[in-house]
Design an enzyme around this catalytic site. Structure first.
Site, PDB file in Angstrom:
ATOM      1  N   SER A   8      25.026  17.907 -11.843  1.00 31.14           N
ATOM      2  CA  SER A   8      24.286  17.645 -10.614  1.00 31.14           C
ATOM      3  C   SER A   8      24.851  16.526  -9.748  1.00 31.14           C
ATOM      4  O   SER A   8      24.368  16.322  -8.629  1.00 31.14           O
ATOM      5  CB  SER A   8      22.820  17.345 -10.941  1.00 31.14           C
ATOM      6  OG  SER A   8      22.167  18.527 -11.336  1.00 31.14           O
ATOM      7  N   ASN A  36      17.149  22.830  -8.433  1.00 29.94           N
ATOM      8  CA  ASN A  36      18.509  23.207  -8.063  1.00 29.94           C
ATOM      9  C   ASN A  36      18.536  24.210  -6.916  1.00 29.94           C
ATOM     10  O   ASN A  36      19.528  24.298  -6.175  1.00 29.94           O
ATOM     11  CB  ASN A  36      19.234  23.784  -9.277  1.00 29.94           C
ATOM     12  CG  ASN A  36      19.553  22.731 -10.314  1.00 29.94           C
ATOM     13  OD1 ASN A  36      20.334  21.824 -10.073  1.00 29.94           O
ATOM     14  ND2 ASN A  36      18.935  22.841 -11.484  1.00 29.94           N
TER      15      ASN A  36
END
Length: 391
Positions: A108, A206
């Site tokens: 991430s 996400n």
């Protein structure tokens, strides 16, 4: 906070429920010797030379006590001097050394790169932060409680859109072996109802960054990877950072093997080779600790964004109860020695990375070669960053 353990692509800020502390075979292997970017001063005493510093002790403990096969770190002081560290083994089968500053999947942390591209386009007048998703992707985002006419670009970047997470609905082995088109990831998310109304609460997903990546492609007319390479990676000289090509499952440069547990109490499996497309704009990049330090240092120094867009990126909202605050693809965490550091962090099956920089120029990133399976181990990775920045 993390999703359930069966999720292959994990956010760096999602709370996992039950975790079990597990010590792997790496604990039985001798801990690797620290590798320094600069030699110790000749005047250092023999006792001091034999005694590991705080960062090395933290990495040793991650291997010895928390079952990490390997741990790596890169630490930069206010004057730009860098030290690199390793502990554990690079391969549990062969016992090979951990490559100094080896490449890892950074998960991430990719979101910070994607956010920078969006904000560059904001500065160029091509995207509006408070424009809706439908302005750029008309009619694409619809679902139960979900309407792209009510979700703004800012809300995507700050995780306040209320969009559901797609990653928890795909299992580890599917993520490992299957190529996903970005639209497929979005379609998975849109099968589920909204987590919240847009703008009402912070909730890590996400899905937000898949949409941000699609907006970048729509506005520029170019592939996301190409834009990221041109606008960031080549521009600031990140020589060991790249966006894997479709179908590229290996890691190009020297790297430690990455290991993963399908369940918290399951065996470690070698997950080094995998298709990272389930991460895409939210988590696909490969890099090194030193390149991450360079990226965040350059970003916070104002060399990637105009001042107005950097200020927007650093405007944060509370994210959980640990003092974490989240801006636009950039988070701040408190330090034990006072102040905060800025970065992101990331998990993807096989690797976890944590770190960032302080406003006075200290930088540190730590990587481990398995996602921690309990909260204590997760905290120990964060503590290693804190020691590096406060030492």
């Amino acid at each position: 906070m993390r999703a359930q353990t069966r999720q292959g692509l994990r956010s760096s800020t999602r709370q996992q429920g039950r975790r079990r502390r597990a010590v792997s075979a790496a604990a039985a292997v001798a801990i690797g010797v620290m590798t320094l970017g600069a030699l110790a001063p000749p005047a250092a005493s023999a006792a001091a030379a034999a005694r590991p510093d705080a960062v090395q002790q933290s990495l040793n403990a991650l291997v010895r006590d928390d079952g990490m096969p390997a741990a790596l770190a890169s630490v930069q002081d206010r004057n730009g001097r860098t030290r690199t560290y390793t502990a554990g083994v690079g391969d549990l089968t062969t016992g090979s050394k951990v490559p100094r500053d080896g490449q890892v999947r950074i998960g991430s942390n990719t979101k910070a790169f994607t956010a920078v591209m969006v904000l560059q386009l904001v500065g160029e007048g091509k995207i509006g932060l408070d424009a809706t998703v439908d302005t750029y992707l008309p009619g694409l985002v619809r679902g139960e409680g979900i309407d792209g006419r009510r979700i703004t670009v800012r809300q995507l970047l700050q995780h306040t859109s209320g969009l559901p997470e797609y990653g928890i609905h795909v299992d580890d082995d599917e993520i490992r072996n299957r190529y996903f088109e970005p639209r497929e990831l979005l379609d998975i998310a849109l099968r589920y109802k909204a987590d919240a109304a847009p703008g009402t609460t912070w909730g890590y997903s996400n899905t937000n960054y898949v949409l941000a990546g699609l907006i970048v492609q729509k506005v520029t007319g170019r592939p996301l990877a190409e834009e990221m390479d041109r606008r960031i990676i080549k521009r600031i000289g990140l020589r060991h950072t790249y966006f894997p090509a479709p179908g590229e499952m290996t890691i190009r440069e020297p790297h430690p093997q990455g290991y993963h547990r399908n369940a918290a109490d399951g065996p470690l499996r070698d997950f080094t080779e995998m298709d990272p497309s389930a991460g895409w704009a939210a988590g696909q990049l490969i890099s090194t600790n030193s390149d991450l330090n360079r990226f965040f240092t350059t970003l916070l120094a104002g060399r990637l964004l105009p001042a107005a867009q950097l200020a927007e990126m650093r405007t944060t909202v509370p994210a959980g109860t640990s003092g974490l605050r989240y801006g636009l693809g950039l988070a701040s965490r408190p330090l034990s020695c006072g102040g905060v550091y800025w970065g992101h962090g990331g998990d993807i099956a096989g690797y976890e990375t944590r770190g960032g920089i302080t406003d006075d120029g200290r930088a540190a990133n730590v990587a481990v070669t398995s996602i921690p399976t309990d909260e204590a181990a997760t905290q120990h990775v964060k503590d290693a960053v804190d020691r590096a920045l406060c030492g």
